[in-house]
Enzyme design. Structure first.
Site, PDB file in Angstrom:
ATOM      1  N   CYS A 181      36.920  40.435  39.077  1.00 48.27           N
ATOM      2  CA  CYS A 181      35.876  41.343  39.616  1.00 48.27           C
ATOM      3  C   CYS A 181      34.880  41.314  38.472  1.00 48.27           C
ATOM      4  CB  CYS A 181      36.458  42.901  39.480  1.00 48.27           C
ATOM      5  SG  CYS A 181      35.314  44.133  40.551  1.00 48.27           S
ATOM      6  N   CYS A 183      30.564  45.961  40.600  1.00 43.73           N
ATOM      7  CA  CYS A 183      31.267  45.009  40.817  1.00 43.73           C
ATOM      8  C   CYS A 183      30.634  43.517  41.348  1.00 43.73           C
ATOM      9  CB  CYS A 183      32.336  45.317  41.713  1.00 43.73           C
ATOM     10  SG  CYS A 183      33.346  46.766  41.415  1.00 43.73           S
ATOM     11  N   LYS A 225      40.885  48.163  49.836  1.00 42.61           N
ATOM     12  CA  LYS A 225      41.087  48.946  48.773  1.00 42.61           C
ATOM     13  C   LYS A 225      39.796  50.153  48.820  1.00 42.61           C
ATOM     14  CE  LYS A 225      39.091  48.410  43.841  1.00 42.61           C
ATOM     15  NZ  LYS A 225      38.681  47.559  42.722  1.00 42.61           N
ATOM     16  N   ARG A 283      38.840  53.534  34.523  1.00 41.05           N
ATOM     17  CA  ARG A 283      37.627  53.143  34.086  1.00 41.05           C
ATOM     18  C   ARG A 283      37.297  53.649  32.627  1.00 41.05           C
ATOM     19  NH1 ARG A 283      34.542  54.863  39.819  1.00 41.05           N
ATOM     20  NH2 ARG A 283      35.621  53.265  41.039  1.00 41.05           N
ATOM     21  N   ARG A 303      30.846  53.473  44.049  1.00 41.48           N
ATOM     22  CA  ARG A 303      31.257  52.168  44.678  1.00 41.48           C
ATOM     23  C   ARG A 303      31.503  52.439  46.139  1.00 41.48           C
ATOM     24  NH1 ARG A 303      31.925  49.835  39.733  1.00 41.48           N
ATOM     25  NH2 ARG A 303      33.924  50.311  38.287  1.00 41.48           N
ATOM     26  N   GLU A 349      39.917  44.753  57.699  1.00 40.57           N
ATOM     27  CA  GLU A 349      39.936  44.168  56.180  1.00 40.57           C
ATOM     28  C   GLU A 349      41.017  43.230  55.957  1.00 40.57           C
ATOM     29  OE1 GLU A 349      37.385  44.049  53.807  1.00 40.57           O
ATOM     30  OE2 GLU A 349      35.960  45.751  54.033  1.00 40.57           O
ATOM     31  N   LYS A 352      45.645  49.681  48.172  1.00 45.01           N
ATOM     32  CA  LYS A 352      45.080  50.281  46.801  1.00 45.01           C
ATOM     33  C   LYS A 352      44.410  51.489  47.102  1.00 45.01           C
ATOM     34  CE  LYS A 352      42.774  49.525  42.614  1.00 45.01           C
ATOM     35  NZ  LYS A 352      41.706  48.995  41.900  1.00 45.01           N
ATOM     36  N   SER A 403      45.878  54.070  38.393  1.00 44.99           N
ATOM     37  CA  SER A 403      45.832  54.943  36.994  1.00 44.99           C
ATOM     38  C   SER A 403      45.910  56.441  37.191  1.00 44.99           C
ATOM     39  CB  SER A 403      44.679  54.684  36.309  1.00 44.99           C
ATOM     40  OG  SER A 403      43.286  54.785  37.230  1.00 44.99           O
ATOM     41  N   TYR A 426      51.955  51.180  36.298  1.00 46.14           N
ATOM     42  CA  TYR A 426      52.028  51.417  34.833  1.00 46.14           C
ATOM     43  C   TYR A 426      53.382  51.834  34.374  1.00 46.14           C
ATOM     44  CZ  TYR A 426      47.020  50.817  35.677  1.00 46.14           C
ATOM     45  OH  TYR A 426      45.739  50.448  36.192  1.00 46.14           O
TER      46      TYR A 426
HETATM   47  C1  PBG Z   1      38.267  46.597  39.497  1.00 45.14           C
HETATM   48  C2  PBG Z   1      39.342  47.430  39.629  1.00 45.14           C
HETATM   49  C3  PBG Z   1      39.638  48.797  39.564  1.00 45.14           C
HETATM   50  C4  PBG Z   1      40.934  49.009  39.734  1.00 45.14           C
HETATM   51  C5  PBG Z   1      41.544  47.629  39.758  1.00 45.14           C
HETATM   52  N1  PBG Z   1      40.753  46.896  39.580  1.00 45.14           N
HETATM   53  C6  PBG Z   1      38.505  49.896  39.154  1.00 45.14           C
HETATM   54  C7  PBG Z   1      37.800  50.145  40.359  1.00 45.14           C
HETATM   55  O1  PBG Z   1      37.500  49.356  41.444  1.00 45.14           O
HETATM   56  O2  PBG Z   1      36.797  50.995  39.879  1.00 45.14           O
HETATM   57  C8  PBG Z   1      41.589  50.389  39.237  1.00 45.14           C
HETATM   58  C9  PBG Z   1      43.080  50.367  38.956  1.00 45.14           C
HETATM   59  C10 PBG Z   1      43.563  51.542  38.499  1.00 45.14           C
HETATM   60  O3  PBG Z   1      43.147  52.707  38.726  1.00 45.14           O
HETATM   61  O4  PBG Z   1      44.619  51.745  38.096  1.00 45.14           O
HETATM   62  N2  PBG Z   1      37.204  46.799  40.404  1.00 45.14           N
END
Ligand code: PBG
Length: 338
Positions: free
Chosen positions: A131, A141, A207, A217, A229, A245, A260, A286, A325
């Site tokens: 990315c 991105c 996603k 972030r 986004r 998708e 995700k 996260s 995690y």
């Molecule tokens: C990159 C990306 C993101 C995450 C994984 N790859 C952030 C986003 O899309 O803003 C998030 C992973 C997480 O929150 O643990 N684009």
């Protein structure tokens, strides 16, 4: 009380199954348990920075840190000893620019980390996130038009270039997460043209534009400088579109699929599992981790039970693999058993 009992004895329900019979002991519950998972199912995310000797804790993700490449070997040894087979790498470059050129720098933190991990532990499966948001100075991105729109087709070539650079460094799998249309096809073509037909693609197929990425972030220093986004990631309200998708990524040549976030999107995980044969990963992101951590640290949740229940639910919904995690803690908890 007695009357209720007598009523039950004489009712047509007197021979109805009693499901509590099989819940009476730990061993009986283990015998009839439908969902199990092991450390084999985990993928552990790592954040890599420039510099040496660095372990910089991420405040919104207690227990997680940004690391410099030189201290990776001890981390990899720990993962190997816990039986966790794979890592997912994110890089925070020293220098960001408008096109995210750090994403294909052969000396970038992810490229160097791939080499370091493979030298230490050739068996560890190395997955590189593809990315531009960690590498662009505006935090989006992809590349921007003069009016600040993210340009789809101009971004594709850069994603492919980054994926080839990770493959050159020795990545086993690349994981495009930019949510550009046709990114899987562009990356597959780029990899094949560079002689990397052996490298697999784990597609972030569905996603969503999720508030649960907030702590990431901070970890990846990738928050967009303006806007959000939602013009490329999916609307959380859309389930049917998620299946479209996924269908496109399968057609474009994805080897593995991902949904995700995980916890709030288990309906999507289940539907993808039922419709496709490809290995399916779900990313416990996260914010899902941060919620469990914060409540546990306040004494409001039993961390082990709540985290293991979340992972069980992701598995039960149909995920083969879980990006989490919690991988290291969960691998230890699995060793302790119930
Ligand atoms: C990159 C990306 C993101 C995450 C994984 N790859 C952030 C986003 O899309 O803003 C998030 C992973 C997480 O929150 O643990 N684009």
């Amino acid at each position: 009380m007695l009357e209720a009992r007598e009523a039950l004895q004489s009712s047509s329900l007197r021979h109805a199954p009693r499901l509590r019979r099989l819940r009476r002991s730990t061993s009986m519950r283990r015998m009839v348990r439908e969902t199990a998972f092991t450390a084999d199912d985990f993928i552990y995310p790592l954040f890599l920075v420039e510099g040496t000797g660095l372990v910089q804790p991420i405040s919104s993700m207690p227990g997680q840190a940004q690391r410099s490449v030189d201290i990776l070997p001890q981390e990899i040894d720990e993962l190997s000893s816990l039986g966790i087979p794979a890592v997912l790498l994110f890089g925070i470059p020293g220098h960001k620019d408008a096109t995210g050129s750090g994403a294909w720098n052969p000396q970038g933190p992810v490229q160097r980390a791939i080499g370091a991990i493979k030298r230490r532990s050739p068996e560890t499966v190395v997955i590189a996130d593809v990315c531009l948001c960690e590498y662009t100075d505006h935090g989006h991105c992809g590349v921007l038009s003069p009016s600040g729109e993210v340009l789809n087709d101009d971004t594709l070539a850069l994603l492919a270039r980054s994926a080839v650079s990770f493959a050159d460094a020795g990545a086993d799998i690349v994981a495009p997460s930019a949510m550009m249309d046709r990114q899987v096809a562009a990356i597959r073509a780029g990899l094949d043209a560079a002689g990397h037909d052996e490298v697999a693609i784990l597609a972030y197929a569905a996603k969503f534009a999720s508030a649960f990425y907030g702590p990431f972030r901070e970890a990846a220093q990738s928050a967009p400088r303006f806007g959000d986004r939602r013009a490329y990631q999916m609307d959380p309200a859309n389930g049917r579109e998620a299946l479209r998708e996924v269908a496109l990524d399968v057609e474009e040549g994805a080897d593995m699929l991902m949904v995700k976030p995980a916890g709030p999107y288990l309906d999507i995980v289940r539907q993808v599992r039922d419709r496709y044969e490809l290995p399916l990963a779900a990313y416990q992101v996260s914010g899902e981790y941060a919620m469990l951590k914060a409540a546990s640290q306040n004494g409001w949740l039993d961390e082990k039970r709540a985290a293991m229940e979340s992972l069980t639910a992701i598995k039960r919904a149909g995920a083969d693999l879980i990006i989490t995690y919690y991988a290291k803690d969960a691998a230890r908890w699995l060793e302790e058993r119930e």
